[in-house]
Design a protein around this motif. Structure first.
Motif, PDB file in Angstrom:
ATOM      1  N   GLY A   1       0.777  -1.227   0.000  1.00 29.76           N
ATOM      2  CA  GLY A   1       0.000   0.000   0.000  1.00 29.76           C
ATOM      3  C   GLY A   1       0.808   1.276   0.000  1.00 29.76           C
ATOM      4  O   GLY A   1       2.033   1.280   0.072  1.00 29.76           O
ATOM      5  N   VAL A   2       0.058   2.368  -0.079  1.00 30.99           N
ATOM      6  CA  VAL A   2       0.599   3.718  -0.071  1.00 30.99           C
ATOM      7  C   VAL A   2      -0.151   4.488   1.005  1.00 30.99           C
ATOM      8  O   VAL A   2      -1.367   4.360   1.143  1.00 30.99           O
ATOM      9  CB  VAL A   2       0.400   4.415  -1.434  1.00 30.99           C
ATOM     10  CG1 VAL A   2       1.057   5.789  -1.431  1.00 30.99           C
ATOM     11  CG2 VAL A   2       0.952   3.552  -2.562  1.00 30.99           C
ATOM     12  N   GLN A   3       0.577   5.253   1.780  1.00 31.74           N
ATOM     13  CA  GLN A   3      -0.097   6.024   2.819  1.00 31.74           C
ATOM     14  C   GLN A   3      -1.135   6.957   2.198  1.00 31.74           C
ATOM     15  O   GLN A   3      -0.928   7.525   1.137  1.00 31.74           O
ATOM     16  CB  GLN A   3       0.935   6.815   3.621  1.00 31.74           C
ATOM     17  CG  GLN A   3       1.830   5.933   4.473  1.00 31.74           C
ATOM     18  CD  GLN A   3       2.832   6.714   5.286  1.00 31.74           C
ATOM     19  OE1 GLN A   3       2.620   7.880   5.607  1.00 31.74           O
ATOM     20  NE2 GLN A   3       3.946   6.075   5.630  1.00 31.74           N
ATOM     21  N   ARG A   4      -2.289   7.053   2.869  1.00 34.82           N
ATOM     22  CA  ARG A   4      -3.411   7.881   2.457  1.00 34.82           C
ATOM     23  C   ARG A   4      -4.171   7.295   1.272  1.00 34.82           C
ATOM     24  O   ARG A   4      -4.983   7.981   0.655  1.00 34.82           O
ATOM     25  CB  ARG A   4      -2.991   9.319   2.166  1.00 34.82           C
ATOM     26  CG  ARG A   4      -2.343  10.042   3.328  1.00 34.82           C
ATOM     27  CD  ARG A   4      -2.547  11.525   3.285  1.00 34.82           C
ATOM     28  NE  ARG A   4      -3.980  11.841   3.440  1.00 34.82           N
ATOM     29  CZ  ARG A   4      -4.486  13.064   3.267  1.00 34.82           C
ATOM     30  NH1 ARG A   4      -3.706  14.061   2.947  1.00 34.82           N
ATOM     31  NH2 ARG A   4      -5.774  13.277   3.423  1.00 34.82           N
ATOM     32  N   ARG A   5      -3.898   6.046   0.912  1.00 35.14           N
ATOM     33  CA  ARG A   5      -4.689   5.358  -0.100  1.00 35.14           C
ATOM     34  C   ARG A   5      -5.339   4.168   0.580  1.00 35.14           C
ATOM     35  O   ARG A   5      -4.759   3.107   0.697  1.00 35.14           O
ATOM     36  CB  ARG A   5      -3.821   4.923  -1.276  1.00 35.14           C
ATOM     37  CG  ARG A   5      -3.693   5.966  -2.384  1.00 35.14           C
ATOM     38  CD  ARG A   5      -2.958   7.195  -1.931  1.00 35.14           C
ATOM     39  NE  ARG A   5      -2.742   8.157  -3.018  1.00 35.14           N
ATOM     40  CZ  ARG A   5      -2.072   9.284  -2.842  1.00 35.14           C
ATOM     41  NH1 ARG A   5      -1.590   9.612  -1.649  1.00 35.14           N
ATOM     42  NH2 ARG A   5      -1.896  10.104  -3.855  1.00 35.14           N
ATOM     43  N   PHE A   6      -6.547   4.375   1.081  1.00 33.44           N
ATOM     44  CA  PHE A   6      -7.277   3.396   1.885  1.00 33.44           C
ATOM     45  C   PHE A   6      -6.352   2.815   2.956  1.00 33.44           C
ATOM     46  O   PHE A   6      -6.214   1.611   3.121  1.00 33.44           O
ATOM     47  CB  PHE A   6      -7.875   2.284   1.026  1.00 33.44           C
ATOM     48  CG  PHE A   6      -9.212   1.822   1.533  1.00 33.44           C
ATOM     49  CD1 PHE A   6     -10.366   2.516   1.222  1.00 33.44           C
ATOM     50  CD2 PHE A   6      -9.326   0.703   2.340  1.00 33.44           C
ATOM     51  CE1 PHE A   6     -11.601   2.106   1.694  1.00 33.44           C
ATOM     52  CE2 PHE A   6     -10.554   0.278   2.831  1.00 33.44           C
ATOM     53  CZ  PHE A   6     -11.700   0.988   2.501  1.00 33.44           C
ATOM     54  N   GLU A   7      -5.724   3.734   3.671  1.00 33.14           N
ATOM     55  CA  GLU A   7      -4.744   3.367   4.690  1.00 33.14           C
ATOM     56  C   GLU A   7      -5.429   3.088   6.031  1.00 33.14           C
ATOM     57  O   GLU A   7      -6.197   3.911   6.532  1.00 33.14           O
ATOM     58  CB  GLU A   7      -3.731   4.498   4.870  1.00 33.14           C
ATOM     59  CG  GLU A   7      -2.691   4.235   5.942  1.00 33.14           C
ATOM     60  CD  GLU A   7      -1.852   5.460   6.266  1.00 33.14           C
ATOM     61  OE1 GLU A   7      -0.920   5.324   7.073  1.00 33.14           O
ATOM     62  OE2 GLU A   7      -2.142   6.550   5.706  1.00 33.14           O
ATOM     63  N   LYS A   8      -5.142   1.941   6.607  1.00 30.76           N
ATOM     64  CA  LYS A   8      -5.653   1.608   7.931  1.00 30.76           C
ATOM     65  C   LYS A   8      -4.797   2.353   8.962  1.00 30.76           C
ATOM     66  O   LYS A   8      -3.639   2.027   9.170  1.00 30.76           O
ATOM     67  CB  LYS A   8      -5.579   0.110   8.172  1.00 30.76           C
ATOM     68  CG  LYS A   8      -6.207  -0.341   9.492  1.00 30.76           C
ATOM     69  CD  LYS A   8      -5.873  -1.786   9.817  1.00 30.76           C
ATOM     70  CE  LYS A   8      -6.403  -2.748   8.780  1.00 30.76           C
ATOM     71  NZ  LYS A   8      -6.161  -4.168   9.181  1.00 30.76           N
ATOM     72  N   VAL A   9      -5.381   3.373   9.598  1.00 24.86           N
ATOM     73  CA  VAL A   9      -4.596   4.193  10.525  1.00 24.86           C
ATOM     74  C   VAL A   9      -4.830   3.818  11.989  1.00 24.86           C
ATOM     75  O   VAL A   9      -3.993   4.110  12.842  1.00 24.86           O
ATOM     76  CB  VAL A   9      -4.867   5.705  10.316  1.00 24.86           C
ATOM     77  CG1 VAL A   9      -4.418   6.140   8.940  1.00 24.86           C
ATOM     78  CG2 VAL A   9      -6.327   6.058  10.525  1.00 24.86           C
ATOM     79  N   GLN A  10      -5.970   3.189  12.281  1.00 26.91           N
ATOM     80  CA  GLN A  10      -6.230   2.699  13.635  1.00 26.91           C
ATOM     81  C   GLN A  10      -7.162   1.491  13.574  1.00 26.91           C
ATOM     82  O   GLN A  10      -8.040   1.410  12.713  1.00 26.91           O
ATOM     83  CB  GLN A  10      -6.875   3.777  14.520  1.00 26.91           C
ATOM     84  CG  GLN A  10      -5.944   4.849  15.044  1.00 26.91           C
ATOM     85  CD  GLN A  10      -6.466   5.439  16.349  1.00 26.91           C
ATOM     86  OE1 GLN A  10      -6.628   4.742  17.346  1.00 26.91           O
ATOM     87  NE2 GLN A  10      -6.698   6.742  16.340  1.00 26.91           N
TER      88      GLN A  10
END
Length: 456
Positions: free
Chosen positions: A306-315
């Protein structure tokens, strides 16, 4: 003085996604790098740690020793440093011209498209890295396998995200290219959709060896008919490469890519959504045509994280899942909403969406297209428009989007502030077990999901 004869490069707006990646490449190539921006960031801190001299904010005193100046389309003519550089007669290059300089001695793979180019660029880079060819990579996001937004490789290939926003992607000396789609985007520059299409057609024509083009985009498919150096991809066997046996899961998908040449590749992709699956097919088509072994294509795509801020699981805490996505154009929003809605249903939870519109000019361009964008949301919060430094001559506000959403008023709220810390405390108390919170937008909304305290 040209780039070849300069020892120093100065970036005005060095913290920008594309600019910081190029600055990293310049440092690795032995240039002395300086730059300026409005404020420090993760990107500027990383560059400073690597040896760049960075000052805040912009000031003509930041320019010394007659460097080559690099600017992006975000830098206005009124910028103090730009005006000073012009008064000194310094060489001024667009960001794309600097990227073109890096590409001229390598086999350049340029990935373009109004949506999906960051993810596709990273997928191609991941596969080539798995194949051991050590590509250079410049991407418009934080790529997890790269450890940032740029990597200086020793191999033949340079994989670069091509920015179409100001037409400068036509400067790139692409040997190979991918075009993921075209849309009514950047109309402040292109004026109309036909102008966008003309630019992308020229980009494809400029590609020296071959171009991989998404046939699911009707306008693209029509423009590349009878183009011998073009191969198409999509979801049916009328294309040169297509996906079959598709199984979309929560945060992954399984599918088979087939080609007109008889190639069959079974794949696992650890990122959700049909739109990302299509990006994966594009990466497979590119790498197959480059002669990359099938096992490296399979492993490289499976390892894509993945790429940060592309459907990124942050929590993911207390059975509450928080996902952040860069989507801000209606087409992107619709694709992301499909993935998020499916994910929430699989968890038997509700989908809560917080959307931050991006730039007044962008909102004006696509205002009528927001209708139906947020289908699947159980509740929608709409934040003030993130200006990104733009003026607001039409006096637009989020209420203009609200009026066009055709959404149940009981399930939507327009926020009068983007104080994410204060709103986050309220929001954290409303979320329940199994819920999915989706933050959408290209501005500072990305901080909301990261600020939430879900432990209470």
């Amino acid at each position: 003085m040209g780039i070849d004869n300069s020892k120093k490069i100065h970036f005005i707006g060095i913290g920008g996604t594309g600019m910081s990646g190029l600055a990293h490449m310049c440092l690795k190539d032995g240039f002395c790098v300086s730059g300026s921006d409005l404020r420090s960031s993760k990107a500027t801190n990383r560059l400073s740690d690597s040896g760049a001299i960075i000052n805040f904010p912009h000031n003509k005193g930041n320019i010394s020793d007659e460097p080559v100046i690099v600017i992006s389309s975000a830098i206005p003519e009124s910028n103090e440093e730009l005006k000073f550089a012009k008064s000194l007669g310094l060489t001024i290059k667009k960001r794309a011209e600097m990227l073109a300089w890096f590409m001229k001695d390598k086999s350049g793979i340029s990935i373009a498209g109004c949506h999906g180019k960051t993810t596709t660029t990273t997928m191609v880079s991941s596969i080539l890295t798995q194949a051991g060819v050590d590509p250079s990579t410049i991407v418009g996001g934080e790529a997890n396998h790269v450890g940032g937004n740029a990597k200086y490789g020793k191999g033949e290939y340079i994989v670069a995200e091509a920015d179409e926003s100001d037409g400068s992607f036509l400067l790139l000396p692409s040997k190979y290219s991918i075009v993921t789609n075209v849309d009514n985007d950047h109309l402040d520059y292109y004026k109309n959709f036909e102008g966008v299409c003309r630019a992308f057609f020229q980009f494809i024509q400029n590609t020296r060896d071959f171009s991989i083009v998404c046939g699911e985009s009707e306008a693209l498919y029509e423009m590349v008919q009878n183009q011998e150096h073009v191969k198409t991809y999509g979801l049916s066997d009328k294309f040169d490469y297509w996906a079959e046996d598709i199984k979309l899961k929560g945060f992954s998908s399984e599918f088979t890519v087939k080609s007109k040449t008889g190639k069959i590749i079974k794949l696992l992709l650890n990122t959700p959504g049909l739109h990302n699956l299509l990006n994966g097919v594009a990466a497979v088509a590119m790498c197959d045509n480059l002669g990359i072994a099938q096992k490296d294509i399979e492993l490289g795509l499976a390892k894509f994280c993945g790429v940060q801020r592309r459907f990124e699981k942050v929590q993911d805490a207390n059975e509450i899942l928080v996902v952040d996505d860069y989507a801000h154009h209606p087409t992107e929003i619709k694709a992301t909403m499909k993935s998020a809605s499916s994910l929430a249903k699989s968890r038997n939870g509700k989908l809560i969406v917080v959307f931050q519109p991006h730039r007044y000019s962008r909102v004006a361009e696509v205002l009528e297209d927001y209708k139906g964008c947020f289908e699947g949301a159980d509740f929608l919060y709409m934040a003030p428009i993130y200006s990104s430094g733009e003026l607001n001559p039409l006096n637009l506000s989020t209420w203009d989007i609200y009026k066009r959403c055709d959404y149940d008023p009981k399930n939507i709220m327009v926020l009068d502030s983007d104080d994410w810390s204060a709103f986050g405390k309220k929001l954290a108390g409303e979320l329940k077990a199994n819920d999915v919170l989706l933050t959408l937008g290209a501005g500072d909304i990305t901080y909301l999901g990261r600020l939430l305290d879900l432990t209470k």
